[in-house]
Write a protein that holds these residues in place. Structure first.
Motif, PDB file in Angstrom:
ATOM      1  N   ALA A 246      53.834  -7.517  18.893  1.00 45.44           N
ATOM      2  CA  ALA A 246      52.424  -7.510  18.413  1.00 45.44           C
ATOM      3  C   ALA A 246      51.979  -8.258  17.549  1.00 45.44           C
ATOM      4  O   ALA A 246      51.021  -9.170  17.711  1.00 45.44           O
ATOM      5  CB  ALA A 246      52.358  -5.971  17.908  1.00 45.44           C
ATOM      6  N   GLY A 247      53.074  -8.752  16.720  1.00 48.34           N
ATOM      7  CA  GLY A 247      52.481  -9.960  15.617  1.00 48.34           C
ATOM      8  C   GLY A 247      52.372 -11.223  16.187  1.00 48.34           C
ATOM      9  O   GLY A 247      51.514 -11.843  15.983  1.00 48.34           O
ATOM     10  N   LEU A 248      53.169 -11.520  17.206  1.00 48.19           N
ATOM     11  CA  LEU A 248      53.153 -12.709  17.935  1.00 48.19           C
ATOM     12  C   LEU A 248      51.846 -12.925  18.790  1.00 48.19           C
ATOM     13  O   LEU A 248      51.222 -13.903  18.959  1.00 48.19           O
ATOM     14  CB  LEU A 248      54.414 -13.228  18.898  1.00 48.19           C
ATOM     15  N   ALA A 249      51.754 -11.601  19.295  1.00 46.33           N
ATOM     16  CA  ALA A 249      50.493 -11.740  20.384  1.00 46.33           C
ATOM     17  C   ALA A 249      49.195 -11.804  19.583  1.00 46.33           C
ATOM     18  O   ALA A 249      48.102 -12.375  19.946  1.00 46.33           O
ATOM     19  CB  ALA A 249      50.269 -10.258  21.121  1.00 46.33           C
ATOM     20  N   GLU A 259      47.293  -5.346  14.648  1.00 46.76           N
ATOM     21  CA  GLU A 259      46.303  -4.188  13.735  1.00 46.76           C
ATOM     22  C   GLU A 259      47.446  -3.086  13.410  1.00 46.76           C
ATOM     23  O   GLU A 259      47.086  -2.534  12.529  1.00 46.76           O
ATOM     24  CB  GLU A 259      45.764  -3.471  14.905  1.00 46.76           C
ATOM     25  N   SER A 260      48.650  -3.184  13.818  1.00 50.71           N
ATOM     26  CA  SER A 260      49.608  -2.032  13.434  1.00 50.71           C
ATOM     27  C   SER A 260      50.634  -2.660  12.146  1.00 50.71           C
ATOM     28  O   SER A 260      51.161  -1.969  11.500  1.00 50.71           O
ATOM     29  CB  SER A 260      50.647  -1.837  14.378  1.00 50.71           C
ATOM     30  N   ALA A 261      50.021  -3.905  11.608  1.00 48.26           N
ATOM     31  CA  ALA A 261      50.737  -4.423  10.482  1.00 48.26           C
ATOM     32  C   ALA A 261      50.739  -3.493   9.195  1.00 48.26           C
ATOM     33  O   ALA A 261      49.533  -2.793   8.917  1.00 48.26           O
ATOM     34  CB  ALA A 261      50.309  -5.667  10.237  1.00 48.26           C
ATOM     35  N   LEU A 262      51.598  -3.441   8.347  1.00 44.13           N
ATOM     36  CA  LEU A 262      51.515  -2.782   7.099  1.00 44.13           C
ATOM     37  C   LEU A 262      50.357  -3.635   6.345  1.00 44.13           C
ATOM     38  O   LEU A 262      50.536  -4.888   6.313  1.00 44.13           O
ATOM     39  CB  LEU A 262      52.677  -2.745   6.419  1.00 44.13           C
TER      40      LEU A 262
END
Length: 291
Positions: A246-249, A259-262
């Motif tokens: 998700a971070g790479l995307a 969006e899910s990152a802390l």
């Protein structure tokens, strides 16, 4: 109390013991922070994190032991069951593996009966002859006397040699003095019950992550079937991989993070920045910022 003594005491308490699978300092610290008293140093998770590859006997003892050191340093109070795989060789290698983990503070170590090196295929789990496997467990139990580390005896022979042979091996491993038992790849509840009964009342261990070619009960079902302790190898690993994707995307889409990152403050807290500042405060020179 030593880690093995603490684990024995925990296993004597009522209820099912959940062991998250960990592989490095961060995973161990997060598990401890969530309140888990135990964790499983998983070979499959270490293979994924260190090699970026599958759990097919490619990870060495040195790599596993280094991962154990990271886990132990990050969560020193956590009771660690170390995946000793096949002991990395013959019975004498098994003894070295067990002694090293015991001296380093592991609470328990897993030893299995698979052949190594395995056949050049990801399919099937060829296993040692029963008596050779029994001698490996005998070697492990003798080596464990030095530190008191518990020995988890695992058999992988069910898919290739059947449940009768698997039960006979569990009975043999129990006779040698193993402390905890794991039947890999049970087909159904009936096989699980036979394996649990074969231990003579000692704890049975379950792998409870979904997706494998095995009967995978829920936690409540596992407890009902007689399991005492269990691990979830993909419970943190799979979400971690999903989070990195998700971070790479997000980066590919032009965002700074998923969006899910802390939130930054929550990430810093999880990593222990505040703890570091509190522990470092007594050593700041007088007159320095914060001193």
């Amino acid at each position: 109390m030593t880690p093995p003594e603490r684990l024995r005491a925990l296993l004597a308490e009522p209820g099912f013991v959940v062991m998250p699978a960990v592989w490095d300092g961060l995973s161990a610290k997060l598990a401890a922070g969530a309140g888990f008293r135990t964790a499983f140093l998983s070979g499959s998770c270490v293979a994924a994190s260190r090699l970026g590859g599958p759990d097919l006997d490619l990870v060495s003892f040195g790599e596993m032991f280094d991962s154990f050191t990271m886990v132990r340093n990050a969560a020193p109070e956590t009771l660690i069951l170390a995946d000793g795989d096949h002991g990395y060789g013959n019975a004498m290698n098994v003894q070295r593996t067990v002694r090293q983990y015991g001296r380093a503070g592991a609470a328990a170590v897993l030893i299995e009966d698979k052949i190594t090196p395995r056949a050049l295929t990801a399919a099937g789990k060829p296993c040692l002859p029963r008596e050779e496997a029994r001698m490996k467990i005998r070697a492990a139990v003798q080596a464990a006397k030095e530190s008191g580390i518990l020995v988890l005896a695992r058999t992988d022979c069910r898919p290739t040699q059947g449940i009768d042979e698997a039960v006979a091996r569990i009975e043999a491993f129990a006779a040698e003095g193993a402390d905890i038992f794991l039947l890999d790849s049970p087909a159904d509840e009936a096989e699980i019950r036979r394996a649990v009964a074969a231990t003579g009342g000692r704890p049975s261990f379950a792998v409870l992550s979904p997706g494998g070619a095995r009967a995978t009960p829920s936690r409540s079902e596992a407890e009902r079937l007689g399991f005492k302790i269990g691990t979830y190898p993909t419970a943190m690993l799979s979400p971690a991989a999903a989070g990195m994707r998700a971070g790479l995307a997000a980066l590919q889409a032009g965002a700074a993070e998923a969006e899910s990152a802390l939130p930054p403050a929550e990430l810093r807290a999880a990593l222990g920045y505040g703890d570091y500042d509190r522990e470092a405060a007594p050593f700041l020179p007088v007159g320095s910022p914060g001193g």
